[in-house]
Design a protein around this motif. Structure first.
Motif, PDB file in Angstrom:
ATOM      1  N   UNK A   1     -11.730  22.596   7.730  1.00  0.00           N
ATOM      2  CA  UNK A   1     -11.223  21.257   8.007  1.00  0.00           C
ATOM      3  C   UNK A   1     -11.718  20.755   9.359  1.00  0.00           C
ATOM      4  N   UNK A   2     -11.682  21.614  10.356  1.00  0.00           N
ATOM      5  CA  UNK A   2     -12.154  21.247  11.689  1.00  0.00           C
ATOM      6  C   UNK A   2     -13.624  20.816  11.633  1.00  0.00           C
TER       7      UNK A   2
ATOM      8  N   UNK B   1     -20.222  27.430   3.726  1.00  0.00           N
ATOM      9  CA  UNK B   1     -19.039  26.581   3.757  1.00  0.00           C
ATOM     10  C   UNK B   1     -19.305  25.238   3.076  1.00  0.00           C
ATOM     11  N   UNK B   2     -18.226  24.566   2.700  1.00  0.00           N
ATOM     12  CA  UNK B   2     -18.322  23.199   2.195  1.00  0.00           C
ATOM     13  C   UNK B   2     -18.464  22.245   3.373  1.00  0.00           C
ATOM     14  N   UNK B   3     -19.055  21.063   3.101  1.00  0.00           N
ATOM     15  CA  UNK B   3     -19.231  20.088   4.173  1.00  0.00           C
ATOM     16  C   UNK B   3     -19.352  18.690   3.580  1.00  0.00           C
ATOM     17  N   UNK B   4     -18.896  17.695   4.330  1.00  0.00           N
ATOM     18  CA  UNK B   4     -19.041  16.297   3.935  1.00  0.00           C
ATOM     19  C   UNK B   4     -17.878  15.472   4.424  1.00  0.00           C
ATOM     20  N   UNK B   5     -18.171  14.268   4.934  1.00  0.00           N
ATOM     21  CA  UNK B   5     -17.113  13.400   5.435  1.00  0.00           C
ATOM     22  C   UNK B   5     -16.355  12.724   4.298  1.00  0.00           C
TER      23      UNK B   5
ATOM     24  N   UNK C   1     -17.229  16.039  -0.574  1.00  0.00           N
ATOM     25  CA  UNK C   1     -17.574  17.368  -0.066  1.00  0.00           C
ATOM     26  C   UNK C   1     -18.669  18.009  -0.923  1.00  0.00           C
ATOM     27  N   UNK C   2     -19.631  18.621  -0.242  1.00  0.00           N
ATOM     28  CA  UNK C   2     -20.645  19.420  -0.918  1.00  0.00           C
ATOM     29  C   UNK C   2     -20.285  20.884  -0.713  1.00  0.00           C
ATOM     30  N   UNK C   3     -20.265  21.642  -1.784  1.00  0.00           N
ATOM     31  CA  UNK C   3     -19.838  23.034  -1.696  1.00  0.00           C
ATOM     32  C   UNK C   3     -21.012  23.945  -1.350  1.00  0.00           C
TER      33      UNK C   3
ATOM     34  N   UNK D   1     -21.352   3.688   1.802  1.00  0.00           N
ATOM     35  CA  UNK D   1     -22.535   4.276   2.427  1.00  0.00           C
ATOM     36  C   UNK D   1     -22.493   5.801   2.515  1.00  0.00           C
ATOM     37  N   UNK D   2     -21.333   6.399   2.204  1.00  0.00           N
ATOM     38  CA  UNK D   2     -21.248   7.855   2.190  1.00  0.00           C
ATOM     39  C   UNK D   2     -20.670   8.475   3.436  1.00  0.00           C
TER      40      UNK D   2
END
Length: 255
Positions: free
Chosen positions: A6-7, A49-53, A56-58, A199-200
């Motif tokens: 989350x951080x 890790x997953x990431x994305x504002x 989320x991309x796993x 815009x993502x």
């Protein structure tokens, strides 16, 4: 682990850079394994890790370098296809990515300068639309996932062209939709949630399409959109967690 993820996804990037120095070792130790590899440092992990504002991309954020798909693809390109790590070069890195910063800075062949308005990794605090460097200053320029944040991206491109040496080259990655013909932007969209939806990401101001290379050519660059990931096997793409259809925008300035 949920708290750490989350951080990494919600904290503003300048603060993320500062706290990551103690977060990364914990993540790398917890996720150690053999299935996936970050080519930047060679370390292997049981998963990323997953990431994305927004969406989320796993399994995309490497825990030891905090590299994403685009970083790993660019690193492989630089290592295998260029003399970046051996030839004496004067380099400008706009909004330096943490995955690269310390490694580029240690390269004895590079005269390495970083710039950004906010990043704690920037040597020179500067607006990309008004760079404080002389014409024809740099052999190589990296400006990755920056232009989509800039309202006047044409002026930013002109500045990148101005400070690049004749015969120089650069990589200017942006988020692209490869099936979109024309770049979409609407300056009236200012709400962060609406920007994320359209815009993502909350601080993006456009979605680039196939005309991105034409925008760069109009300011003077020669542009080759290299489908570099397609040179890898399916097994390598999965092991490195890179995107099969991602392009590397290689921009050069004629002598």
């Amino acid at each position: 682990m949920i708290l750490l993820t989350t951080i990494l996804n919600i904290v503003p990037r300048p603060w993320l850079i500062k706290i990551s120095y103690w977060v990364r070792p914990l993540l790398a130790f917890y996720l150690r394994g053999k299935k996936y590899q970050d080519p930047i440092d060679g370390r292997t992990f049981r998963r990323f890790l997953s990431y994305g504002y927004g969406k989320k991309r796993t399994n995309v954020l490497a825990p030891s370098t905090l590299s994403l798909e685009r970083h790993r693809l660019l690193w492989l390109y630089l290592m295998r296809e260029t003399d970046f790590f051996s030839r004496p070069l004067k380099v400008l890195h706009v909004a330096p990515e943490q995955a690269f910063y310390s490694r580029f800075k240690k390269q004895s062949n590079l005269t390495y300068t970083t710039t950004d308005l906010n990043s704690p990794l920037a040597d020179v605090k500067a607006d990309l639309c008004a760079l404080p460097f002389s014409d024809n200053s740099f052999d190589v320029i990296f400006c990755n996932h920056v232009l989509e944040h800039i309202p006047d991206d044409t002026q930013a491109m002109k500045e990148l062209y101005r400070v690049m040496k004749q015969g120089g080259w650069g990589v200017f990655q942006v988020p692209m939709e490869n099936d979109r013909e024309i770049t979409f932007e609407d300056n009236s969209i200012t709400d962060p949630k609406e920007r994320t939806r359209i815009f993502g990401q909350y601080d993006h101001v456009r979605i680039y399409g196939k005309d991105y290379s034409q925008k760069l050519k109009k300011v003077g660059f020669q542009v080759e959109m290299i489908p570099y990931a397609k040179r890898f096997t399916a097994e390598e793409i999965e092991r490195y967690r890179i995107v099969f259809d991602e392009l590397i925008p290689l921009c050069t300035k004629d002598c």
